[in-house]
Design a protein around this motif. Structure first.
Motif, short mmCIF file in Angstrom:
data_model
loop_
_atom_site.label_atom_id
_atom_site.label_comp_id
_atom_site.label_asym_id
_atom_site.label_seq_id
_atom_site.Cartn_x
_atom_site.Cartn_y
_atom_site.Cartn_z
N HIS A 43 0.84 -1.20 0.00
CA HIS A 43 0.00 0.00 0.00
C HIS A 43 0.88 1.26 0.00
O HIS A 43 0.59 2.23 -0.70
N ARG A 44 1.93 1.25 0.78
CA ARG A 44 2.84 2.39 0.83
C ARG A 44 3.51 2.60 -0.52
O ARG A 44 3.64 3.73 -1.00
N SER A 45 3.91 1.51 -1.15
CA SER A 45 4.54 1.60 -2.47
C SER A 45 3.57 2.17 -3.50
O SER A 45 3.95 3.00 -4.32
N PHE A 46 2.31 1.75 -3.44
CA PHE A 46 1.29 2.27 -4.35
C PHE A 46 1.08 3.77 -4.13
O PHE A 46 1.05 4.55 -5.09
N ARG A 47 0.98 4.18 -2.87
CA ARG A 47 0.79 5.61 -2.55
C ARG A 47 1.96 6.45 -3.04
O ARG A 47 1.78 7.52 -3.62
N GLU A 48 3.18 5.96 -2.82
CA GLU A 48 4.36 6.71 -3.24
C GLU A 48 4.46 6.81 -4.75
O GLU A 48 4.84 7.85 -5.29
N ARG A 49 4.10 5.73 -5.45
CA ARG A 49 4.12 5.77 -6.91
C ARG A 49 3.14 6.80 -7.46
O ARG A 49 3.49 7.59 -8.34
N ILE A 50 1.91 6.81 -6.93
CA ILE A 50 0.91 7.79 -7.35
C ILE A 50 1.40 9.20 -7.03
O ILE A 50 1.28 10.12 -7.85
N ALA A 51 1.96 9.39 -5.86
CA ALA A 51 2.43 10.71 -5.44
C ALA A 51 3.56 11.21 -6.33
O ALA A 51 3.56 12.38 -6.74
N PHE A 52 4.52 10.36 -6.64
CA PHE A 52 5.66 10.80 -7.45
C PHE A 52 5.25 11.07 -8.89
O PHE A 52 5.72 12.03 -9.50
N TRP A 53 4.36 10.25 -9.44
CA TRP A 53 3.89 10.49 -10.80
C TRP A 53 3.08 11.78 -10.88
O TRP A 53 3.28 12.60 -11.79
N SER A 54 2.16 11.96 -9.95
CA SER A 54 1.36 13.19 -10.01
C SER A 54 2.21 14.41 -9.70
O SER A 54 2.02 15.48 -10.28
N GLY A 55 3.19 14.28 -8.82
CA GLY A 55 4.09 15.39 -8.55
C GLY A 55 4.94 15.74 -9.76
O GLY A 55 5.16 16.92 -10.06
N GLY A 56 5.41 14.73 -10.45
CA GLY A 56 6.18 14.96 -11.67
C GLY A 56 5.36 15.64 -12.75
O GLY A 56 5.83 16.58 -13.41
N ILE A 57 4.13 15.19 -12.93
CA ILE A 57 3.24 15.82 -13.89
C ILE A 57 2.98 17.27 -13.50
O ILE A 57 2.97 18.16 -14.34
N GLY A 58 2.78 17.50 -12.21
CA GLY A 58 2.54 18.86 -11.73
C GLY A 58 3.71 19.79 -11.98
O GLY A 58 3.53 20.92 -12.44
#
Length: 71
Positions: A43-58
């Motif tokens: 779950h932590r890995s999934f959250r971090e992946r979503i966070a880093f991808w959306s942060g990169g897009i941002g």
């Protein structure tokens, strides 16, 4: 009509907010510690992946919006 600058700025801000939510940046330290110890590694890995991808897009969208604004 909305300009490309406004659209990119909106996408960038929203993406960074989503990243902050998934990383737990908007909670206090007690809540963040409780969340960390109550979740699984997957779950932590999934959250971090979503966070880093959306942060990169941002960051990319905000950078392009800045370039559009300057030109």
């Amino acid at each position: 009509m909305m300009s490309i600058f406004t659209i990119l700025l909106g996408i960038g801000i929203i993406s960074l907010l989503i990243s902050g939510v998934f990383l737990g940046a908007w909670v206090n330290s007690d809540r963040q510690r409780a969340n960390f110890h109550s979740e699984t590694k997957e779950h932590r890995s999934f959250r971090e992946r979503i966070a880093f991808w959306s942060g990169g897009i941002g960051v990319v969208c905000l950078g392009v919006a800045g370039l559009v604004y300057m030109l």
